[in-house]
Structure formats: C-alpha cells, structure tokens
Write an enzyme that holds these catalytic residues in place. Structure first.
Site, mmCIF file in Angstrom:
data_model
loop_
_atom_site.group_PDB
_atom_site.id
_atom_site.type_symbol
_atom_site.label_atom_id
_atom_site.label_comp_id
_atom_site.label_asym_id
_atom_site.label_seq_id
_atom_site.Cartn_x
_atom_site.Cartn_y
_atom_site.Cartn_z
ATOM 1 N N SER A 217 0.834 -1.210 0.000
ATOM 2 C CA SER A 217 0.000 0.000 0.000
ATOM 3 C C SER A 217 0.869 1.261 0.000
ATOM 4 O O SER A 217 0.498 2.275 -0.605
ATOM 5 C CB SER A 217 -0.976 0.007 1.187
ATOM 6 O OG SER A 217 -0.305 0.219 2.401
ATOM 7 N N HIS B 265 8.630 3.170 9.102
ATOM 8 C CA HIS B 265 8.306 2.243 10.192
ATOM 9 C C HIS B 265 7.083 2.781 10.943
ATOM 10 O O HIS B 265 7.028 3.970 11.262
ATOM 11 C CB HIS B 265 9.508 2.097 11.128
ATOM 12 C CG HIS B 265 9.260 1.088 12.198
ATOM 13 N ND1 HIS B 265 9.326 -0.272 11.959
ATOM 14 C CD2 HIS B 265 8.891 1.230 13.491
ATOM 15 C CE1 HIS B 265 9.020 -0.916 13.076
ATOM 16 N NE2 HIS B 265 8.752 -0.031 14.022
HETATM 17 C C1 GAR Z 1 3.968 -0.591 6.702
HETATM 18 O O1 GAR Z 1 3.130 -0.289 7.786
HETATM 19 C C2 GAR Z 1 5.410 -0.306 7.057
HETATM 20 O O2 GAR Z 1 5.566 0.806 7.892
HETATM 21 C C3 GAR Z 1 5.796 -1.577 7.774
HETATM 22 O O3 GAR Z 1 5.217 -2.587 6.982
HETATM 23 C C4 GAR Z 1 3.982 -2.100 6.440
HETATM 24 C C5 GAR Z 1 3.938 -2.435 4.977
HETATM 25 O O4 GAR Z 1 2.678 -2.156 4.437
HETATM 26 N N1 GAR Z 1 7.222 -1.704 7.891
HETATM 27 C C6 GAR Z 1 7.843 -2.181 8.970
HETATM 28 O O5 GAR Z 1 7.241 -2.620 9.942
HETATM 29 C C7 GAR Z 1 9.357 -2.134 8.916
HETATM 30 N N2 GAR Z 1 9.937 -2.562 10.136
HETATM 31 P P1 GAR Z 1 2.466 -2.055 2.873
HETATM 32 O O6 GAR Z 1 3.051 -3.336 2.254
HETATM 33 O O7 GAR Z 1 0.987 -1.999 2.698
HETATM 34 O O8 GAR Z 1 3.175 -0.825 2.353
#
Ligand code: GAR
Length: 199
Positions: free
Chosen positions: A12, A108
C-alpha cells in the site's frame, strides 16, 4: 533521480508512491520494484503501473549477503540513485548498505526507537501508549535504527481498535512517505553526525 522500491507485502505504501509520482508530487523516477516474496501484492501494483517488477527468491541463495548481491546486481541494471524500503521485511546486509550509503530510506509504523520490529502497530496498541506514530529514517545495519528524517505522531483514542489504529497509521504513512521521498530526491535531506536534516 532514479529509485527502486523494495517490498515484501501488500504494497500500500508502494501504491501511494506510484500515485504521488503520477500526481507530480514526487519528482523522481521509480525504475523497478523488487520483492523477496513471489506473491507480494506490491509486484502486482508495479505491473499495473507498468513498472518493471522483479522477484528474487531468498531460497536460491546461501546467505543474506549473497541474496543482497543479487538484488544489487539487478538494481545496477536500472541505474538506481537511491532505494526506498516499503514493507520490506528483510534486514539488509552491510554489503547492501555499503553500496548505497545514506541512500536507503525506510518507513516504520511507530515513533522509533519505540516498538521496533515487524509488529509495531500491534505492540504499541497492546502497550496502551497514548501516542504512537510513523517514522521515516535512513537505513543502517541495525534494524529499525538510523538517522530519522521525519516523525509524525498520532494519538491512540480510547475507542480505537487495532484495526482502526492500523488504518490511521497507514493513512499517515501514505501521506508522509511520498513527501519525504520527494524531499530526499531533490537533495533536501542532509545526513551528518547520525542525524538527518531537512534543509
Ligand atoms: C507498513 O506499515 C510499514 O511501515 C511496515 O510494513 C507495512 C507495509 O505495508 N514496515 C515495517 O514494519 C518495517 N519494520 P504495505 O506493504 O501496505 O506498504
């Protein structure tokens, strides 16, 4: 400036970045999306946007560094100036970081250094903290550490559920990550003495 997005999941944040580029809000070119997960929806977002998508299987490599060497090799084909991690759930090796010093961004979903790791939103919710948020930082070898470029906080309200909090965090991420990527691409972020300064 050319950049790559590395993502392991639903993508996303990647989609928010793609939309920001289309809207002229990020003045840089997203050249390639790389994933370590074959079925990551992030790869589908890339395909739909006509951006080259690359899957590299960690199973094909003996260790973290040889996998990272393969990723860097692919990135070189696309003349990447900087790298954006968007839900990329692998720790980068020193080799990878050394190839792009101070040129790798991560987002993060907490106010670092609180709640590092893969379950930051849930951890903050379960600790009943009053305030959490989102951090964009430069990637160093230590997980979820490195110079902070931007942090924005978000209160956890008494009526919030884990789901409503996740929704609010993602909305915040989708707003601030494109903003920081654009600043970074235009040379408005300077790193020195372990700190990132927004010029
Ligand atoms: C996001 O919330 C990002 O901040 C987190 O993974 C999610 C990915 O969502 N990252 C971490 O936790 C890094 N340590 P997405 O695939 O929908 O962008």
């Amino acid at each position: 400036m050319n950049f790559a997005v590395l993502a392991s999941g639903r993508g996303s944040n990647l989609q928010a970045i793609i939309e920001a580029i289309k809207a002229g809000k990020i003045k840089a070119d997203l050249k390639v999306v790389v994933s370590d997960k074959k079925d990551a929806y992030a790869l589908e977002h890339a395909r739909q946007a006509g951006i080259p998508d690359v899957f590299i299987s960690p199973k094909d490599f003996q260790d973290r560094e040889s996998f990272d060497r393969a990723v860097v090799e692919r990135l070189r084909e696309f003349n990447i100036d900087f790298v954006v991690l968007a839900g990329y759930m692998r720790l980068l090796s020193g080799y990878f970081i050394g190839q792009y010093p101070n040129k790798i961004l991560n987002i993060h979903p907490s106010l670092l250094p609180d709640f590092k790791g893969a379950h930051a939103i849930k951890d903050a919710f379960e600790h009943s903290v009053a305030v959490t948020g989102v951090t964009v930082h430069i990637v160093v070898e230590e997980m979820d550490a490195g110079p902070i470029i931007k942090q924005e906080s978000l209160p956890i309200e008494p009526h919030d559920t884990l789901e409503s909090l996740e929704e609010k965090i993602h909305k915040l991420e989708h707003r601030i990550y494109p903003e920081v990527i654009d600043l970074f691409a235009r040379g408005h972020v300077e790193i020195g003495n372990g700190k990132a300064i927004d010029l």
